[in-house]
Design a protein around this motif. Sequence first.
Motif, mmCIF file in Angstrom:
data_model
loop_
_atom_site.group_PDB
_atom_site.id
_atom_site.type_symbol
_atom_site.label_atom_id
_atom_site.label_comp_id
_atom_site.label_asym_id
_atom_site.label_seq_id
_atom_site.Cartn_x
_atom_site.Cartn_y
_atom_site.Cartn_z
ATOM 1 N N UNK A 89 0.614 -1.379 0.518
ATOM 2 C CA UNK A 89 -0.065 0.179 0.196
ATOM 3 C C UNK A 89 0.520 1.093 0.206
ATOM 4 N N UNK A 90 1.703 1.103 -0.380
ATOM 5 C CA UNK A 90 3.168 2.046 0.185
ATOM 6 C C UNK A 90 3.432 2.835 0.788
ATOM 7 N N UNK A 91 3.771 1.864 2.119
ATOM 8 C CA UNK A 91 3.991 2.143 3.479
ATOM 9 C C UNK A 91 5.331 1.866 3.319
ATOM 10 N N UNK A 92 6.499 2.455 4.748
ATOM 11 C CA UNK A 92 7.766 2.544 5.245
ATOM 12 C C UNK A 92 7.663 1.519 6.318
ATOM 13 N N UNK A 93 8.104 0.383 5.737
ATOM 14 C CA UNK A 93 8.419 -0.553 6.958
ATOM 15 C C UNK A 93 8.940 -1.026 7.819
ATOM 16 N N UNK A 94 10.041 -0.222 8.699
ATOM 17 C CA UNK A 94 11.545 -0.242 9.310
ATOM 18 C C UNK A 94 11.385 -1.461 9.797
ATOM 19 N N UNK A 95 10.528 -2.004 10.877
ATOM 20 C CA UNK A 95 10.358 -3.467 11.700
ATOM 21 C C UNK A 95 9.310 -4.619 11.581
ATOM 22 N N UNK A 96 9.587 -5.268 11.290
ATOM 23 C CA UNK A 96 7.646 -5.870 11.626
ATOM 24 C C UNK A 96 9.249 -7.953 12.276
ATOM 25 N N UNK A 97 7.537 -7.673 13.184
ATOM 26 C CA UNK A 97 7.938 -8.865 14.385
ATOM 27 C C UNK A 97 6.794 -9.786 13.819
ATOM 28 N N UNK A 98 6.946 -11.437 14.015
ATOM 29 C CA UNK A 98 5.935 -12.176 14.448
ATOM 30 C C UNK A 98 4.348 -11.939 15.889
ATOM 31 N N UNK A 99 5.288 -11.114 16.947
ATOM 32 C CA UNK A 99 4.816 -11.343 17.789
ATOM 33 C C UNK A 99 4.693 -9.829 18.682
ATOM 34 N N UNK A 100 4.046 -9.244 19.158
ATOM 35 C CA UNK A 100 4.183 -7.598 19.564
ATOM 36 C C UNK A 100 4.850 -7.320 20.919
ATOM 37 N N UNK A 101 4.781 -8.901 21.234
ATOM 38 C CA UNK A 101 6.190 -8.523 23.192
ATOM 39 C C UNK A 101 7.607 -8.614 22.207
ATOM 40 N N UNK A 102 7.231 -9.026 21.189
ATOM 41 C CA UNK A 102 9.064 -8.785 20.363
ATOM 42 C C UNK A 102 9.144 -7.225 19.330
ATOM 43 N N UNK A 103 8.202 -6.714 18.452
ATOM 44 C CA UNK A 103 8.874 -5.800 18.669
ATOM 45 C C UNK A 103 8.320 -4.588 19.921
ATOM 46 N N UNK A 104 8.215 -4.339 21.135
ATOM 47 C CA UNK A 104 7.793 -3.723 22.025
ATOM 48 C C UNK A 104 9.176 -4.136 22.726
ATOM 49 N N UNK A 105 10.565 -4.543 22.528
ATOM 50 C CA UNK A 105 11.674 -5.463 22.338
ATOM 51 C C UNK A 105 11.950 -3.958 21.510
ATOM 52 N N UNK A 106 12.493 -4.022 20.669
ATOM 53 C CA UNK A 106 13.346 -3.922 19.358
ATOM 54 C C UNK A 106 13.047 -1.817 20.199
ATOM 55 N N UNK A 107 11.366 -2.037 19.981
ATOM 56 C CA UNK A 107 11.210 -0.118 20.272
ATOM 57 C C UNK A 107 11.879 0.372 20.932
ATOM 58 N N UNK A 108 11.779 -0.315 22.564
ATOM 59 C CA UNK A 108 12.940 0.778 23.777
ATOM 60 C C UNK A 108 14.203 0.004 23.408
ATOM 61 N N UNK A 109 14.370 -0.995 22.819
ATOM 62 C CA UNK A 109 16.435 -1.071 22.886
ATOM 63 C C UNK A 109 16.644 -0.130 21.442
ATOM 64 N N UNK A 110 15.974 -0.307 20.857
ATOM 65 C CA UNK A 110 16.407 1.313 19.850
ATOM 66 C C UNK A 110 16.042 2.091 19.693
ATOM 67 N N UNK A 111 14.698 2.666 19.891
ATOM 68 C CA UNK A 111 14.170 3.831 19.122
ATOM 69 C C UNK A 111 13.349 4.147 20.032
ATOM 70 N N UNK A 112 14.155 4.474 21.348
ATOM 71 C CA UNK A 112 13.490 4.760 22.221
ATOM 72 C C UNK A 112 13.307 6.442 22.488
ATOM 73 N N UNK A 113 13.890 6.959 21.644
ATOM 74 C CA UNK A 113 14.182 8.215 21.349
ATOM 75 C C UNK A 113 12.982 8.736 20.673
ATOM 76 N N UNK A 114 12.259 7.902 19.925
ATOM 77 C CA UNK A 114 11.449 7.932 19.012
ATOM 78 C C UNK A 114 9.719 8.521 19.236
ATOM 79 N N UNK A 115 8.817 8.579 18.784
ATOM 80 C CA UNK A 115 7.488 9.366 19.188
ATOM 81 C C UNK A 115 6.460 7.907 18.392
ATOM 82 N N UNK A 116 5.537 7.505 18.932
ATOM 83 C CA UNK A 116 4.853 6.134 18.399
ATOM 84 C C UNK A 116 3.796 6.507 18.650
ATOM 85 N N UNK A 117 2.286 6.041 17.034
ATOM 86 C CA UNK A 117 1.405 6.254 17.148
ATOM 87 C C UNK A 117 0.159 4.869 16.959
#
Length: 221
Positions: A89-117
């Motif tokens: 659909x034209x979106x830029x997917x930076x990261x995807x995981x099989x589970x929400x818990x894994x995604x939470x880990x990636x975000x909190x470890x690598x992208x904590x200074x970013x903001x999310x909706x």
Amino acid sequence: MAKSIQILSTKKLSGEQKQALENANLNVTETDFIQTQNKPFELKDLNENLIFTSQNAVHSVLSDPKSEQLKSKNVFCVGLKTKILLSESGFNVVAYTGYASDLAEIITLIYRSESFTFFSGNLRRETLPKALKEADIKFNEIQVYDTSLTPQKIKTAVDAILFFSPSGVESYLKENTIKKETCFCIGETTAEALEKITKNIIIADQPTVEDVIEDVLQEYK
């Protein structure tokens, strides 16, 4: 002549998915135990990055005429099918995981200074919001679809039940009990919803419908 194996899927399968089971001489009954529908929402106060944990959320957001403007943002998502839908659909997917818990880990470890909706449904798990709050990450949430349970009584005996979400398990148990049936689950979160009820659980290696079907074929071949 051995009696044929009866499989119940708690959601409607695609023609191909059903065919794969029937080709293995398995009898398939399919019924949607949950229903989802888009709900009205406003695309405002959006943060830099977007989170989708289901295809339902993507479909709902795409139905908004303003969704074109979101395609400049980075997207994080759960599920390969969700990722494919977003990319196509034209979106830029930076990261995807099989589970929400894994995604939470990636975000909190690598992208904590970013903001999310986070675009969510009404029955979403606490996993992701809780992890982001605890890590003091700036985020907000917009509910874009509703999931409702559509329980029904299954009258015929089945050998195996296919489950694809914790809500599906909850819905099934409202009208039915699980005795000796083997329960095939799409993932850990779905299996957790069954852990106090049965030990006969087989969890797919990857959280996709195809992997669930693969397990069923392995089990009954």
